[in-house]
Design an enzyme around this catalytic site. Structure first.
Site, PDB file in Angstrom:
ATOM      1  N   THR A 184      -3.996  -2.373  -1.197  1.00  0.00           N
ATOM      2  CA  THR A 184      -2.860  -3.270  -1.044  1.00  0.00           C
ATOM      3  C   THR A 184      -3.191  -4.361  -0.038  1.00  0.00           C
ATOM      4  O   THR A 184      -3.886  -4.116   0.942  1.00  0.00           O
ATOM      5  CB  THR A 184      -1.635  -2.477  -0.553  1.00  0.00           C
ATOM      6  OG1 THR A 184      -1.266  -1.536  -1.550  1.00  0.00           O
ATOM      7  CG2 THR A 184      -0.456  -3.388  -0.273  1.00  0.00           C
TER       8      THR A 184
ATOM      9  N   ARG B 156       5.710   3.185 -12.713  1.00  0.00           N
ATOM     10  CA  ARG B 156       5.784   3.632 -11.322  1.00  0.00           C
ATOM     11  C   ARG B 156       5.929   2.445 -10.387  1.00  0.00           C
ATOM     12  O   ARG B 156       5.294   1.411 -10.548  1.00  0.00           O
ATOM     13  CB  ARG B 156       4.521   4.425 -10.971  1.00  0.00           C
ATOM     14  CG  ARG B 156       4.448   4.921  -9.522  1.00  0.00           C
ATOM     15  CD  ARG B 156       3.622   4.020  -8.637  1.00  0.00           C
ATOM     16  NE  ARG B 156       3.446   4.550  -7.269  1.00  0.00           N
ATOM     17  CZ  ARG B 156       2.863   3.903  -6.294  1.00  0.00           C
ATOM     18  NH1 ARG B 156       2.373   2.693  -6.502  1.00  0.00           N
ATOM     19  NH2 ARG B 156       2.745   4.443  -5.091  1.00  0.00           N
ATOM     20  N   ILE B 157       6.785   2.564  -9.388  1.00  0.00           N
ATOM     21  CA  ILE B 157       6.984   1.533  -8.371  1.00  0.00           C
ATOM     22  C   ILE B 157       6.639   2.125  -7.015  1.00  0.00           C
ATOM     23  O   ILE B 157       7.075   3.232  -6.681  1.00  0.00           O
ATOM     24  CB  ILE B 157       8.439   1.017  -8.389  1.00  0.00           C
ATOM     25  CG1 ILE B 157       8.715   0.288  -9.713  1.00  0.00           C
ATOM     26  CG2 ILE B 157       8.700   0.095  -7.198  1.00  0.00           C
ATOM     27  CD1 ILE B 157      10.154  -0.074  -9.916  1.00  0.00           C
TER      28      ILE B 157
ATOM     29  N   ASP C 289       5.647   1.392  -2.595  1.00  0.00           N
ATOM     30  CA  ASP C 289       6.364   0.973  -1.390  1.00  0.00           C
ATOM     31  C   ASP C 289       6.384  -0.529  -1.189  1.00  0.00           C
ATOM     32  O   ASP C 289       7.278  -1.066  -0.531  1.00  0.00           O
ATOM     33  CB  ASP C 289       5.722   1.616  -0.161  1.00  0.00           C
ATOM     34  CG  ASP C 289       4.318   1.075   0.090  1.00  0.00           C
ATOM     35  OD1 ASP C 289       4.125   0.308   1.060  1.00  0.00           O
ATOM     36  OD2 ASP C 289       3.407   1.402  -0.685  1.00  0.00           O
TER      37      ASP C 289
ATOM     38  N   THR D  95       0.353  -0.470   4.230  1.00  0.00           N
ATOM     39  CA  THR D  95      -0.581  -0.169   3.161  1.00  0.00           C
ATOM     40  C   THR D  95      -0.912   1.314   3.205  1.00  0.00           C
ATOM     41  O   THR D  95      -0.939   1.922   4.278  1.00  0.00           O
ATOM     42  CB  THR D  95      -1.868  -1.008   3.289  1.00  0.00           C
ATOM     43  OG1 THR D  95      -2.795  -0.609   2.273  1.00  0.00           O
ATOM     44  CG2 THR D  95      -2.531  -0.828   4.648  1.00  0.00           C
ATOM     45  N   GLY D  96      -1.146   1.902   2.043  1.00  0.00           N
ATOM     46  CA  GLY D  96      -1.463   3.324   1.998  1.00  0.00           C
ATOM     47  C   GLY D  96      -0.873   3.993   0.788  1.00  0.00           C
ATOM     48  O   GLY D  96      -0.685   3.373  -0.265  1.00  0.00           O
ATOM     49  N   LYS D  97      -0.519   5.240   0.924  1.00  0.00           N
ATOM     50  CA  LYS D  97       0.081   6.001  -0.162  1.00  0.00           C
ATOM     51  C   LYS D  97       1.564   5.646  -0.230  1.00  0.00           C
ATOM     52  O   LYS D  97       2.349   5.997   0.642  1.00  0.00           O
ATOM     53  CB  LYS D  97      -0.103   7.501   0.073  1.00  0.00           C
ATOM     54  CG  LYS D  97       0.356   8.352  -1.107  1.00  0.00           C
ATOM     55  CD  LYS D  97       0.028   9.814  -0.888  1.00  0.00           C
ATOM     56  CE  LYS D  97       0.489  10.635  -2.087  1.00  0.00           C
ATOM     57  NZ  LYS D  97       0.200  12.083  -1.886  1.00  0.00           N
ATOM     58  N   GLY D  98       1.940   4.960  -1.289  1.00  0.00           N
ATOM     59  CA  GLY D  98       3.278   4.400  -1.388  1.00  0.00           C
ATOM     60  C   GLY D  98       4.398   5.403  -1.235  1.00  0.00           C
ATOM     61  O   GLY D  98       5.392   5.143  -0.547  1.00  0.00           O
TER      62      GLY D  98
END
Length: 320
Positions: free
Chosen positions: A185, A213-214, A216, A235-238
């Protein structure tokens, strides 16, 4: 008080053994995008203009998971999303499910400025893009050979992967993480000399994510948030960032607990977001910068009016 800008190109289990031919193009892109942002803010452009310009640069770079480099869904398609927010007014715009828009962040700004809404997705967002005459391009433009290979590997492993760069070739190159590696991201935050703040974030999501899928990124208060105190891009795992309301919690700790930007950002990343899931860049109205992460590394860069500049990947460092 002075201007400041910070940007990221993703956080995750980035191996320190990342070969130069993989690392250097990303570092060069960070430096270039930072220079674009600094030049814009020195020229008197608004923070909102600055963050849009910088994120557009990162979207056009194929090595980051946004725009040109967006990873693929389980159906082999791209579904891009982005969000932009002005701190003073809290005006914001977000989009999801884009398949042909060259720069998702600019469409998000148009949602903010040209509609009575905040968030448009999928067919409606694509139709709005056509109505506004924004640049669109065939979906094949976004589907790179690298991302086709990443999707193939994810399907073979039967998992949704949060890595977007080249897969690890040796198990020992990074700590065990179920195959999770770098996250791509992109985002930018900026503040001018008057304390005006803005943030922008853009992404292609997860490798092999379910269609529809949506994450963060377009969720106000999760991956993207700004008010009169600070601007944050995560940024990272949503899913983890949404659950931890990362962006809003940084601002809330400053507003209600009186923490500094660095204290608030550090607390959210270390205490609220699960280990090895998140990083963020943030600036305050007074020109402070924070760039914490709880992953192995985070592609990041920043510059401040007093002359400080940083471009880095590893180690938990902040500017200032």
């Amino acid at each position: 008080m002075g201007w400041a800008i910070a940007l990221h190109g993703g956080a995750g289990d980035i191996p320190r053994s990342l070969p130069p031919e993989r690392r250097q193009p990303r570092e060069a892109a960070l430096r270039h995008s930072l220079q674009v942002g600094v030049a814009a803010i020195k020229a008197g452009r608004s923070p909102l203009d600055v963050v849009e310009l910088v994120v557009r640069e990162l979207e056009d770079h194929p090595h980051f998971n946004a725009g040109r480099g967006s990873v693929l869904t389980s159906g082999g398609t791209v579904e891009m999303e982005a969000c932009i927010m002005d701190g003073n007014t809290k005006r914001c715009g977000a989009v999801s499910g884009l398949t042909t828009v060259k720069n998702a962040i600019s469409l998000a700004r148009l949602v903010m400025e040209k509609t009575p809404h905040i968030y448009l997705g999928f067919d409606g967002a694509e139709a709005f893009a056509r109505d506004q005459g924004v640049e669109t391009i065939e979906s094949s433009h976004f589907i790179t050979p690298e991302n086709i290979e990443r999707l193939k590997q994810a399907k073979e492993a039967n998992r949704v992967q949060i890595d977007y760069t080249e897969p690890l070739t040796k198990v020992e190159e990074a700590p065990p993480s179920n195959g999770d590696s770098q996250l791509g991201t992109v985002g930018c935050v900026a503040v001018d000399g008057k304390g005006n703040l803005a943030t922008a974030t853009s992404t292609g999501g997860l490798v092999n994510k379910m269609v529809g899928r949506i994450g963060d990124t377009p969720i106000i208060g999760a991956g993207t948030y700004a008010n009169k105190l600070c601007a944050v891009s995560a940024t990272g795992k949503g899913e983890a960032i949404i659950q931890a309301t990362v962006g809003r919690d940084v601002a809330a700790l400053m507003e209600y607990k009186g923490l500094s930007l660095k204290e608030a950002a550090k607390y959210v990343i270390e205490e609220c977001a699960p280990s090895r899931t998140a990083g963020l860049v943030a600036v305050s109205a007074t020109g402070d910068v924070a760039m914490p992460f709880n992953t192995v590394g985070m592609f990041r860069a920043c510059a401040t009016e007093d002359g400080y500049t940083e471009v880095a990947i590893w180690d938990d460092e902040t500017c200032g």
